[in-house]
Design a protein around this motif. Sequence first.
Motif, PDB file in Angstrom:
ATOM      1  N   ALA A  45       0.834  -1.208   0.000  1.00 57.00           N
ATOM      2  CA  ALA A  45       0.000   0.000   0.000  1.00 57.00           C
ATOM      3  C   ALA A  45       0.864   1.252   0.000  1.00 57.00           C
ATOM      4  CB  ALA A  45      -0.930  -0.010   1.211  1.00 57.00           C
ATOM      5  N   PHE A  46       1.952   1.227   0.774  1.00 56.43           N
ATOM      6  CA  PHE A  46       2.830   2.392   0.842  1.00 56.43           C
ATOM      7  C   PHE A  46       3.531   2.623  -0.496  1.00 56.43           C
ATOM      8  CE2 PHE A  46       7.081   4.202   1.713  1.00 56.43           C
ATOM      9  CZ  PHE A  46       6.674   5.449   2.163  1.00 56.43           C
ATOM     10  N   GLU A  47       3.981   1.557  -1.146  1.00 56.57           N
ATOM     11  CA  GLU A  47       4.649   1.715  -2.433  1.00 56.57           C
ATOM     12  C   GLU A  47       3.697   2.300  -3.468  1.00 56.57           C
ATOM     13  OE1 GLU A  47       7.787   1.443  -3.208  1.00 56.57           O
ATOM     14  OE2 GLU A  47       8.357   0.860  -1.167  1.00 56.57           O
ATOM     15  N   ARG A  48       2.425   1.874  -3.423  1.00 58.51           N
ATOM     16  CA  ARG A  48       1.440   2.447  -4.348  1.00 58.51           C
ATOM     17  C   ARG A  48       1.219   3.928  -4.059  1.00 58.51           C
ATOM     18  NH1 ARG A  48      -0.848  -2.661  -3.426  1.00 58.51           N
ATOM     19  NH2 ARG A  48      -2.231  -1.856  -1.799  1.00 58.51           N
ATOM     20  N   ASP A  49       1.142   4.275  -2.770  1.00 57.65           N
ATOM     21  CA  ASP A  49       0.977   5.680  -2.404  1.00 57.65           C
ATOM     22  C   ASP A  49       2.178   6.502  -2.850  1.00 57.65           C
ATOM     23  OD1 ASP A  49      -1.411   5.037  -1.272  1.00 57.65           O
ATOM     24  OD2 ASP A  49      -0.764   5.235   0.815  1.00 57.65           O
ATOM     25  N   LYS A  50       3.355   5.964  -2.619  1.00 58.34           N
ATOM     26  CA  LYS A  50       4.584   6.685  -2.982  1.00 58.34           C
ATOM     27  C   LYS A  50       4.634   6.939  -4.494  1.00 58.34           C
ATOM     28  CE  LYS A  50       8.347   4.519  -1.780  1.00 58.34           C
ATOM     29  NZ  LYS A  50       9.228   4.108  -2.907  1.00 58.34           N
ATOM     30  N   ALA A  51       4.272   5.914  -5.267  1.00 58.14           N
ATOM     31  CA  ALA A  51       4.283   6.067  -6.722  1.00 58.14           C
ATOM     32  C   ALA A  51       3.242   7.086  -7.176  1.00 58.14           C
ATOM     33  CB  ALA A  51       4.014   4.709  -7.378  1.00 58.14           C
ATOM     34  N   ALA A  52       2.060   7.060  -6.549  1.00 61.82           N
ATOM     35  CA  ALA A  52       1.005   8.005  -6.923  1.00 61.82           C
ATOM     36  C   ALA A  52       1.431   9.436  -6.643  1.00 61.82           C
ATOM     37  CB  ALA A  52      -0.287   7.673  -6.174  1.00 61.82           C
ATOM     38  N   LEU A  53       2.078   9.652  -5.500  1.00 59.24           N
ATOM     39  CA  LEU A  53       2.512  11.002  -5.149  1.00 59.24           C
ATOM     40  C   LEU A  53       3.633  11.474  -6.065  1.00 59.24           C
ATOM     41  CD1 LEU A  53       2.375  10.807  -1.249  1.00 59.24           C
ATOM     42  CD2 LEU A  53       0.811  12.008  -2.769  1.00 59.24           C
ATOM     43  N   ARG A  54       4.569  10.597  -6.358  1.00 58.35           N
ATOM     44  CA  ARG A  54       5.654  10.994  -7.255  1.00 58.35           C
ATOM     45  C   ARG A  54       5.121  11.298  -8.647  1.00 58.35           C
ATOM     46  NH1 ARG A  54      10.382   6.711  -5.321  1.00 58.35           N
ATOM     47  NH2 ARG A  54      11.306   8.064  -3.716  1.00 58.35           N
ATOM     48  N   ASP A  55       4.131  10.509  -9.102  1.00 56.56           N
ATOM     49  CA  ASP A  55       3.515  10.794 -10.404  1.00 56.56           C
ATOM     50  C   ASP A  55       2.839  12.155 -10.401  1.00 56.56           C
ATOM     51  OD1 ASP A  55       4.375   8.388 -11.384  1.00 56.56           O
ATOM     52  OD2 ASP A  55       2.447   7.354 -11.112  1.00 56.56           O
ATOM     53  N   GLY A  56       2.371  12.570  -9.244  1.00 50.79           N
ATOM     54  CA  GLY A  56       1.724  13.868  -9.123  1.00 50.79           C
ATOM     55  C   GLY A  56       2.691  15.011  -8.865  1.00 50.79           C
ATOM     56  N   GLY A  57       3.992  14.723  -8.858  1.00 48.71           N
ATOM     57  CA  GLY A  57       4.984  15.773  -8.696  1.00 48.71           C
ATOM     58  C   GLY A  57       5.445  16.014  -7.275  1.00 48.71           C
ATOM     59  N   VAL A  58       5.039  15.148  -6.343  1.00 46.91           N
ATOM     60  CA  VAL A  58       5.469  15.316  -4.949  1.00 46.91           C
ATOM     61  C   VAL A  58       6.841  14.668  -4.786  1.00 46.91           C
ATOM     62  CG1 VAL A  58       4.954  14.817  -2.536  1.00 46.91           C
ATOM     63  CG2 VAL A  58       3.091  15.305  -4.142  1.00 46.91           C
ATOM     64  N   PRO A  59       7.859  15.441  -4.384  1.00 50.56           N
ATOM     65  CA  PRO A  59       9.229  14.921  -4.334  1.00 50.56           C
ATOM     66  C   PRO A  59       9.521  14.132  -3.058  1.00 50.56           C
ATOM     67  CG  PRO A  59       9.233  17.230  -3.726  1.00 50.56           C
ATOM     68  CD  PRO A  59       7.805  16.886  -4.072  1.00 50.56           C
ATOM     69  N   ILE A  60       9.037  12.887  -2.992  1.00 53.33           N
ATOM     70  CA  ILE A  60       9.355  12.026  -1.854  1.00 53.33           C
ATOM     71  C   ILE A  60      10.771  11.496  -2.032  1.00 53.33           C
ATOM     72  CG2 ILE A  60       8.799   9.886  -0.657  1.00 53.33           C
ATOM     73  CD1 ILE A  60       5.930  10.307  -1.231  1.00 53.33           C
ATOM     74  N   GLU A  61      11.613  11.739  -1.045  1.00 52.52           N
ATOM     75  CA  GLU A  61      13.009  11.331  -1.124  1.00 52.52           C
ATOM     76  C   GLU A  61      13.278  10.209  -0.127  1.00 52.52           C
ATOM     77  OE1 GLU A  61      15.459  14.751  -0.643  1.00 52.52           O
ATOM     78  OE2 GLU A  61      14.697  15.724  -2.452  1.00 52.52           O
ATOM     79  N   THR A  62      14.200   9.355  -0.457  1.00 54.52           N
ATOM     80  CA  THR A  62      14.577   8.244   0.417  1.00 54.52           C
ATOM     81  C   THR A  62      16.049   8.364   0.766  1.00 54.52           C
ATOM     82  OG1 THR A  62      15.142   6.802  -1.446  1.00 54.52           O
ATOM     83  CG2 THR A  62      12.865   6.740  -0.649  1.00 54.52           C
ATOM     84  N   GLU A  63      16.386   7.849   1.929  1.00 58.10           N
ATOM     85  CA  GLU A  63      17.792   7.799   2.320  1.00 58.10           C
ATOM     86  C   GLU A  63      17.999   6.665   3.306  1.00 58.10           C
ATOM     87  OE1 GLU A  63      19.008  10.884   5.500  1.00 58.10           O
ATOM     88  OE2 GLU A  63      17.575  11.951   4.213  1.00 58.10           O
ATOM     89  N   VAL A  64      19.183   6.091   3.285  1.00 54.98           N
ATOM     90  CA  VAL A  64      19.531   5.028   4.220  1.00 54.98           C
ATOM     91  C   VAL A  64      19.967   5.667   5.527  1.00 54.98           C
ATOM     92  CG1 VAL A  64      21.024   3.055   4.660  1.00 54.98           C
ATOM     93  CG2 VAL A  64      20.203   3.502   2.338  1.00 54.98           C
ATOM     94  N   LEU A  65      19.367   5.246   6.616  1.00 54.71           N
ATOM     95  CA  LEU A  65      19.582   5.875   7.911  1.00 54.71           C
ATOM     96  C   LEU A  65      20.768   5.246   8.630  1.00 54.71           C
ATOM     97  CD1 LEU A  65      15.841   6.069   9.049  1.00 54.71           C
ATOM     98  CD2 LEU A  65      17.184   7.775   7.802  1.00 54.71           C
ATOM     99  N   GLY A  66      21.292   5.991   9.592  1.00 51.26           N
ATOM    100  CA  GLY A  66      22.382   5.507  10.412  1.00 51.26           C
ATOM    101  C   GLY A  66      21.992   5.479  11.877  1.00 51.26           C
TER     102      GLY A  66
END
Length: 312
Positions: A45-66
Amino acid sequence: MADPLERLTNLVALLLEAREPLTLEQIADALGGQYPTGETARRGAFERDKAALRDGGVPIETEVLGGTRAGSTGYRIDRRRYELRLDLTPDETRALQMAVAAVHLRPDWSADALLKLGAADETDGADTTPSAMLSSLPSLPLLFEASTRRATVQFRYNGRARAVDPFGLLTRDGFWYVAGFDHGSGEQRTFRVDRIQSDVTMGVAGAFVVPPDFDLAHVLPEDPKAMGAPREAVVAVSAIRANKVAREVGEDAVVERRPDGSMLVRVPCGNLPAFRSWVLGLLDDAVVVGPAEVRADVATWLAAIAEPAGAA
């Protein structure tokens, strides 16, 4: 679970306000009940939401945490990339907010549009007014004008004449509030606009200065039950609802956990209508223990609800 559009809106708001990247587990916890509980279904569900937002121009960024979250993936929205900055003056910002409110856009659409334009955010030295859908309350335009012109307003509220310096207006859960200095009490107060009992009259411009430490975003508590006079009620909660209520109010609010799994918990009740609705939502699994006047108020309210049903 929440409607997908509502979940997307809440996800954007959460990631915009987050001070550090959030893991999927943190996101699901913060948006309690809006994602599936199973790990695979939640991830899907989260991956679908993330893809929908990115398709709409929302810049969701990911990073590996420490650190303590080493190896986990964190998610955030870069506010600078999300917003479209127009470098509006304070007067232009207020005009844009009022224009969006006046055309009755849906609240989530209007807030999102203003945020993208940078008009829903605080800027250095700007004296902004929150954005929301403008209701049909006739006093709102005058209250906005008085707040902008720094003019004292007068009206009746709870049966008393009030003289108030309107520092600002905001909306919460579909209701408008005016916050400012109440001359009668000598304190800062917040008034729900639809409960004003008279016409609003406005005095001369420049009658007051907004204190530098005034923060409109924090004049109302997040919990609607805590609005109004600061007071608490003690509520007995059954074992079946105890853990859920404890997560909602926080472990610090638990007064006593009983051997049968039930508990006593302290709950804000400054806003009695909101408190009564909360209690009613727990049905037979909650009993107001005290104080006596709050228990009596809830009992009277429930009796009034039950009487028409009994007559029918």
